[in-house]
Design an enzyme around this catalytic site. Structure first.
Site, short mmCIF file in Angstrom:
data_model
loop_
_atom_site.label_atom_id
_atom_site.label_comp_id
_atom_site.label_asym_id
_atom_site.label_seq_id
_atom_site.Cartn_x
_atom_site.Cartn_y
_atom_site.Cartn_z
N ASN A 104 -9.15 -1.07 5.78
CA ASN A 104 -9.78 -1.34 4.49
C ASN A 104 -9.00 -2.36 3.67
O ASN A 104 -9.52 -2.89 2.68
CB ASN A 104 -9.92 -0.03 3.69
CG ASN A 104 -10.85 0.94 4.38
OD1 ASN A 104 -12.01 0.65 4.64
ND2 ASN A 104 -10.33 2.11 4.71
N ASP B 63 -0.32 5.05 0.79
CA ASP B 63 -0.62 6.10 1.76
C ASP B 63 -0.55 5.58 3.19
O ASP B 63 -1.23 4.61 3.56
CB ASP B 63 -2.01 6.68 1.49
CG ASP B 63 -2.08 7.40 0.16
OD1 ASP B 63 -1.02 7.68 -0.43
OD2 ASP B 63 -3.20 7.69 -0.31
N ASP C 78 0.86 -1.18 0.00
CA ASP C 78 0.00 0.00 0.00
C ASP C 78 0.90 1.24 0.00
O ASP C 78 2.08 1.16 0.37
CB ASP C 78 -0.89 -0.03 1.24
CG ASP C 78 -1.78 1.18 1.36
OD1 ASP C 78 -2.38 1.60 0.35
OD2 ASP C 78 -1.89 1.73 2.48
N ASP D 66 -9.72 25.13 -1.98
CA ASP D 66 -9.73 23.70 -2.27
C ASP D 66 -8.49 23.02 -1.69
O ASP D 66 -8.56 21.90 -1.18
CB ASP D 66 -9.79 23.45 -3.78
CG ASP D 66 -11.13 23.86 -4.37
OD1 ASP D 66 -12.16 23.65 -3.70
OD2 ASP D 66 -11.15 24.38 -5.50
N ASP E 56 -1.42 -0.27 6.24
CA ASP E 56 -1.73 0.35 7.53
C ASP E 56 -3.22 0.35 7.82
O ASP E 56 -3.64 0.70 8.93
CB ASP E 56 -1.28 1.82 7.52
CG ASP E 56 -2.16 2.66 6.60
OD1 ASP E 56 -2.94 3.51 7.10
OD2 ASP E 56 -2.11 2.44 5.38
N ARG F 154 -8.12 18.22 -18.33
CA ARG F 154 -6.65 18.33 -18.39
C ARG F 154 -6.06 17.19 -19.20
O ARG F 154 -6.65 16.12 -19.32
CB ARG F 154 -6.06 18.34 -16.98
CG ARG F 154 -6.56 19.48 -16.12
CD ARG F 154 -6.03 20.82 -16.60
NE ARG F 154 -6.55 21.93 -15.82
CZ ARG F 154 -6.13 23.18 -15.91
NH1 ARG F 154 -5.14 23.48 -16.74
NH2 ARG F 154 -6.67 24.12 -15.17
N THR G 185 -2.72 0.61 -4.67
CA THR G 185 -3.18 1.81 -3.99
C THR G 185 -4.40 2.42 -4.67
O THR G 185 -4.59 2.27 -5.88
CB THR G 185 -2.05 2.85 -3.97
OG1 THR G 185 -2.52 4.08 -3.41
CG2 THR G 185 -1.50 3.12 -5.36
N ALA G 186 -5.20 3.13 -3.87
CA ALA G 186 -6.34 3.86 -4.42
C ALA G 186 -5.92 5.15 -5.10
O ALA G 186 -6.72 5.76 -5.81
CB ALA G 186 -7.35 4.16 -3.31
N LYS H 151 -8.88 -4.28 -4.43
CA LYS H 151 -7.46 -4.65 -4.35
C LYS H 151 -7.30 -6.17 -4.41
O LYS H 151 -6.33 -6.68 -4.99
CB LYS H 151 -6.83 -4.10 -3.08
CG LYS H 151 -6.58 -2.60 -3.10
CD LYS H 151 -5.74 -2.18 -1.90
CE LYS H 151 -5.42 -0.69 -1.93
NZ LYS H 151 -4.56 -0.28 -0.81
#
Length: 244
Positions: free
Chosen positions: A183, A8, A6, A34, A180, A69, A112-113, A157
């Site tokens: 989820n 983050d 993972d 933002d 960590d 973009r 990872t997300a 995942k």
């Protein structure tokens, strides 16, 4: 054999999407208010870990950010934010564990997300095998502000790791996973070897109940984790590395 990491709060302190927002703000793509919202999510994420509501909020703001973009522009921003923000926030202990797997001849994949464009930059800069991340929809080289499929999170995942392991003809019972987050319990349960890294409260309880290895990012902990990989991880047998 594959080691899944993972990103983050496992490989990186905090949320990588926040740093993408910082890079976008520098290019005038994001308003200050933002960025402040991104920062609030970042602070909460570091303090208590991720949860579904905050993850959805970050995703929605990120998709708004990239709408219209170009793919090239986002790739450039990802390279910039790695150099300016991400590199110095990587946990050296977890990075060294990833390299320990590489020295064993294992494939090391980020899972990872975070958007795939960011995950690929991190993997490439660290010399890892590849990255699995959330894919963003684009048409004619421009992002639409939508996802190209589901966010790579939770059970998704499991699907991605299972598919990759099958493609590599790798037995999941021999594979490793590091995370960590509560989820990622489905991912951690999927493989034969799992290590929870600075876990959130729910994952810490789950790990204690099931006797899973827990890594707190301290020098003594990293030495124990490295010894575990050296002792229990079998060397890979002559397979070529593939990247995606």
């Amino acid at each position: 054999m594959v080691a899944f990491f993972d990103v983050d709060n496992t490989l990186l302190r905090g949320a990588s999407i926040y740093h993408l927002g910082r890079g976008a703000r520098r290019r005038g793509m994001l308003r200050l208010r933002d960025l402040v919202r991104f920062g609030w999510h970042q602070a909460r994420f570091v303090a208590v870990g991720e949860n579904g509501r905050h993850l959805v909020g970050l995703r929605e703001r990120a998709l708004q950010l990239i709408n219209g973009r170009s793919e090239q522009e986002l790739e450039e921003i990802a390279e910039e934010v790695y150099d300016d923000f991400i590199a110095r926030r990587l946990w050296p202990e977890t990075v060294e564990l990833a390299r320990e797997h590489l020295r064993k001849g294992h494939e090391v994949w980020l899972i990872t997300a975070t958007p795939l464009v960011v995950a690929r930059v991190i993997a490439a800069r660290l010399g890892l095998t590849g990255a699995l991340g959330t894919r963003l929809e684009s048409v004619d080289g421009l992002y639409t502000g939508a996802l190209a499929g589901p966010m790579l999170h939770g059970e998704q995942k499991v699907t991605a790791a299972t598919t990759l392991a099958g493609f590599l003809d790798s037995n999941l019972a021999d594979c490793w996973a590091y995370s960590d987050s509560r989820n990622d319990i489905p991912l951690l349960e999927l493989v034969g070897n799992r290590v929870v890294v600075n876990p959130d409260a729910l994952l810490a309880r789950h790990a204690r109940t099931h006797g899973w290895s827990t890594l707190r990012l301290r020098p003594s902990s990293i030495r124990r984790a490295q010894r575990l990989v050296r002792r229990e991880a079998r060397p890979a047998r002559g397979k070529k590395k593939r990247r995606t």
